[in-house]
Design a protein around this motif. Structure first.
Motif, PDB file in Angstrom:
ATOM      1  N   GLU A  70     -53.946  -4.476 -30.135  1.00 47.88           N
ATOM      2  CA  GLU A  70     -53.224  -4.893 -28.932  1.00 47.88           C
ATOM      3  C   GLU A  70     -51.744  -4.563 -29.030  1.00 47.88           C
ATOM      4  O   GLU A  70     -51.129  -4.123 -28.050  1.00 47.88           O
ATOM      5  N   GLN A  71     -51.150  -4.751 -30.216  1.00 52.66           N
ATOM      6  CA  GLN A  71     -49.737  -4.419 -30.409  1.00 52.66           C
ATOM      7  C   GLN A  71     -49.510  -2.916 -30.273  1.00 52.66           C
ATOM      8  O   GLN A  71     -48.520  -2.484 -29.678  1.00 52.66           O
ATOM      9  N   ALA A  72     -50.423  -2.128 -30.812  1.00 54.13           N
ATOM     10  CA  ALA A  72     -50.291  -0.671 -30.700  1.00 54.13           C
ATOM     11  C   ALA A  72     -50.400  -0.236 -29.247  1.00 54.13           C
ATOM     12  O   ALA A  72     -49.645   0.626 -28.786  1.00 54.13           O
ATOM     13  N   LEU A  73     -51.329  -0.827 -28.521  1.00 58.41           N
ATOM     14  CA  LEU A  73     -51.472  -0.495 -27.104  1.00 58.41           C
ATOM     15  C   LEU A  73     -50.229  -0.905 -26.325  1.00 58.41           C
ATOM     16  O   LEU A  73     -49.811  -0.203 -25.393  1.00 58.41           O
ATOM     17  N   ALA A  74     -49.610  -2.011 -26.717  1.00 57.25           N
ATOM     18  CA  ALA A  74     -48.406  -2.500 -26.031  1.00 57.25           C
ATOM     19  C   ALA A  74     -47.228  -1.541 -26.186  1.00 57.25           C
ATOM     20  O   ALA A  74     -46.372  -1.465 -25.304  1.00 57.25           O
ATOM     21  N   ILE A  75     -47.171  -0.810 -27.300  1.00 58.63           N
ATOM     22  CA  ILE A  75     -46.072   0.153 -27.485  1.00 58.63           C
ATOM     23  C   ILE A  75     -46.447   1.547 -27.002  1.00 58.63           C
ATOM     24  O   ILE A  75     -45.710   2.503 -27.208  1.00 58.63           O
ATOM     25  N   GLY A  76     -47.620   1.656 -26.357  1.00 62.01           N
ATOM     26  CA  GLY A  76     -47.996   2.917 -25.740  1.00 62.01           C
ATOM     27  C   GLY A  76     -48.806   3.861 -26.614  1.00 62.01           C
ATOM     28  O   GLY A  76     -48.957   5.028 -26.283  1.00 62.01           O
ATOM     29  N   THR A  77     -49.352   3.371 -27.707  1.00 61.74           N
ATOM     30  CA  THR A  77     -50.175   4.218 -28.567  1.00 61.74           C
ATOM     31  C   THR A  77     -51.634   4.059 -28.154  1.00 61.74           C
ATOM     32  O   THR A  77     -52.164   2.947 -28.140  1.00 61.74           O
ATOM     33  N   ARG A  78     -52.257   5.161 -27.808  1.00 59.46           N
ATOM     34  CA  ARG A  78     -53.684   5.120 -27.461  1.00 59.46           C
ATOM     35  C   ARG A  78     -54.463   4.826 -28.736  1.00 59.46           C
ATOM     36  O   ARG A  78     -54.522   5.647 -29.644  1.00 59.46           O
ATOM     37  N   THR A  79     -55.029   3.649 -28.792  1.00 59.87           N
ATOM     38  CA  THR A  79     -55.674   3.186 -30.011  1.00 59.87           C
ATOM     39  C   THR A  79     -57.011   2.546 -29.687  1.00 59.87           C
ATOM     40  O   THR A  79     -57.154   1.907 -28.656  1.00 59.87           O
ATOM     41  N   GLU A  80     -57.978   2.743 -30.579  1.00 63.96           N
ATOM     42  CA  GLU A  80     -59.251   2.052 -30.453  1.00 63.96           C
ATOM     43  C   GLU A  80     -59.694   1.565 -31.824  1.00 63.96           C
ATOM     44  O   GLU A  80     -59.305   2.131 -32.843  1.00 63.96           O
ATOM     45  N   LEU A  81     -60.483   0.506 -31.821  1.00 59.10           N
ATOM     46  CA  LEU A  81     -61.009  -0.071 -33.058  1.00 59.10           C
ATOM     47  C   LEU A  81     -62.508   0.147 -33.091  1.00 59.10           C
ATOM     48  O   LEU A  81     -63.212  -0.181 -32.141  1.00 59.10           O
ATOM     49  N   VAL A  82     -62.975   0.715 -34.200  1.00 61.67           N
ATOM     50  CA  VAL A  82     -64.408   0.908 -34.413  1.00 61.67           C
ATOM     51  C   VAL A  82     -64.813   0.032 -35.590  1.00 61.67           C
ATOM     52  O   VAL A  82     -64.258   0.161 -36.680  1.00 61.67           O
ATOM     53  N   VAL A  83     -65.761  -0.874 -35.353  1.00 56.47           N
ATOM     54  CA  VAL A  83     -66.254  -1.758 -36.400  1.00 56.47           C
ATOM     55  C   VAL A  83     -67.721  -1.413 -36.625  1.00 56.47           C
ATOM     56  O   VAL A  83     -68.520  -1.433 -35.686  1.00 56.47           O
ATOM     57  N   ARG A  84     -68.045  -1.073 -37.868  1.00 58.42           N
ATOM     58  CA  ARG A  84     -69.422  -0.745 -38.232  1.00 58.42           C
ATOM     59  C   ARG A  84     -69.795  -1.508 -39.497  1.00 58.42           C
ATOM     60  O   ARG A  84     -68.934  -1.892 -40.275  1.00 58.42           O
ATOM     61  N   VAL A  85     -71.072  -1.658 -39.710  1.00 59.02           N
ATOM     62  CA  VAL A  85     -71.572  -2.286 -40.926  1.00 59.02           C
ATOM     63  C   VAL A  85     -72.071  -1.181 -41.849  1.00 59.02           C
ATOM     64  O   VAL A  85     -72.817  -0.303 -41.420  1.00 59.02           O
ATOM     65  N   GLY A  86     -71.613  -1.217 -43.101  1.00 53.68           N
ATOM     66  CA  GLY A  86     -72.088  -0.237 -44.069  1.00 53.68           C
ATOM     67  C   GLY A  86     -71.063   0.055 -45.138  1.00 53.68           C
ATOM     68  O   GLY A  86     -70.002  -0.576 -45.215  1.00 53.68           O
ATOM     69  N   ASP A  87     -71.397   1.020 -45.975  1.00 59.54           N
ATOM     70  CA  ASP A  87     -70.517   1.466 -47.042  1.00 59.54           C
ATOM     71  C   ASP A  87     -69.270   2.098 -46.441  1.00 59.54           C
ATOM     72  O   ASP A  87     -69.390   2.979 -45.569  1.00 59.54           O
ATOM     73  N   PRO A  88     -68.073   1.679 -46.862  1.00 62.49           N
ATOM     74  CA  PRO A  88     -66.844   2.207 -46.255  1.00 62.49           C
ATOM     75  C   PRO A  88     -66.753   3.733 -46.282  1.00 62.49           C
ATOM     76  O   PRO A  88     -66.350   4.343 -45.294  1.00 62.49           O
ATOM     77  N   PHE A  89     -67.128   4.352 -47.385  1.00 57.90           N
ATOM     78  CA  PHE A  89     -67.066   5.817 -47.476  1.00 57.90           C
ATOM     79  C   PHE A  89     -67.960   6.459 -46.424  1.00 57.90           C
ATOM     80  O   PHE A  89     -67.538   7.358 -45.685  1.00 57.90           O
ATOM     81  N   GLN A  90     -69.196   5.996 -46.335  1.00 60.28           N
ATOM     82  CA  GLN A  90     -70.139   6.551 -45.364  1.00 60.28           C
ATOM     83  C   GLN A  90     -69.687   6.300 -43.928  1.00 60.28           C
ATOM     84  O   GLN A  90     -69.770   7.189 -43.076  1.00 60.28           O
ATOM     85  N   VAL A  91     -69.200   5.090 -43.671  1.00 53.77           N
ATOM     86  CA  VAL A  91     -68.748   4.745 -42.321  1.00 53.77           C
ATOM     87  C   VAL A  91     -67.562   5.614 -41.921  1.00 53.77           C
ATOM     88  O   VAL A  91     -67.528   6.164 -40.818  1.00 53.77           O
ATOM     89  N   LEU A  92     -66.564   5.752 -42.808  1.00 49.11           N
ATOM     90  CA  LEU A  92     -65.391   6.577 -42.485  1.00 49.11           C
ATOM     91  C   LEU A  92     -65.792   8.021 -42.213  1.00 49.11           C
ATOM     92  O   LEU A  92     -65.316   8.639 -41.256  1.00 49.11           O
ATOM     93  N   CYS A  93     -66.654   8.580 -43.044  1.00 52.75           N
ATOM     94  CA  CYS A  93     -67.084   9.973 -42.846  1.00 52.75           C
ATOM     95  C   CYS A  93     -67.845  10.133 -41.534  1.00 52.75           C
ATOM     96  O   CYS A  93     -67.619  11.097 -40.787  1.00 52.75           O
ATOM     97  N   GLN A  94     -68.724   9.191 -41.228  1.00 53.15           N
ATOM     98  CA  GLN A  94     -69.506   9.265 -40.003  1.00 53.15           C
ATOM     99  C   GLN A  94     -68.611   9.179 -38.765  1.00 53.15           C
ATOM    100  O   GLN A  94     -68.732   9.990 -37.844  1.00 53.15           O
ATOM    101  N   VAL A  95     -67.700   8.214 -38.745  1.00 55.19           N
ATOM    102  CA  VAL A  95     -66.817   8.055 -37.585  1.00 55.19           C
ATOM    103  C   VAL A  95     -65.873   9.257 -37.471  1.00 55.19           C
ATOM    104  O   VAL A  95     -65.613   9.743 -36.371  1.00 55.19           O
TER     105      VAL A  95
END
Length: 136
Positions: A70-95
């Motif tokens: 929300e703070q990033a959006l307030a300063i004009g940065t196009r930002t989105e949050l992706v929340v997934r369940v799983g191993d961080p390495f696998q999740v980061l690579c997939q996203v």
């Protein structure tokens, strides 16, 4: 794209990535990989209190990341949050593949064990599909 897990170094990485995206006028994707069932320690807990505490901590981290979003959006940065369940390495690579990330930003590991076995950042660098910035 930036990976976050609630640690001090990952939160510095998120702040760095928000500033970088704002200055470059680009979109930022914040990725949070939740641990299934609260993690290994919670799986060994027969009373269920450990799992509840771990899930509560993950919920707290997710709320904190949503506030940063929300703070990033307030300063004009196009930002989105992706929340997934799983191993961080696998999740980061997939996203990263899904959003066609130009680069990845992660916080450095403070764990002694990662110096021996390799941290998430080292594993991402070895994968070598994206430039990786490691924030101390």
């Amino acid at each position: 794209m930036v990976g976050a897990d609630g640690s001090d170094t990952s939160m510095r990485a998120v702040a760095y990535a928000i500033g970088f995206a704002r200055r470059q006028g680009t979109r930022l994707v914040i990725v949070y990989a939740r641990t299934p069932g609260g993690g290994i320690g919670a799986m060994m807990d027969t009373t269920g209190t450990g799992q509840a505490a771990a899930m509560g901590e993950q919920d707290r981290i997710e709320v904190m990341l949503r506030e940063l979003l929300e703070q990033a959006l307030a300063i004009g940065t196009r930002t989105e949050l992706v929340v997934r369940v799983g191993d961080p390495f696998q999740v980061l690579c997939q996203v990263a593949r899904e959003v066609r990330a130009d680069c990845l930003v992660v916080g450095s590991s403070t764990s002694f064990g990662h110096r021996i076995a390799g941290s998430l950042a080292v594993r991402l660098v070895r994968k070598a599909h994206w430039p990786v910035t490691v924030v101390p």
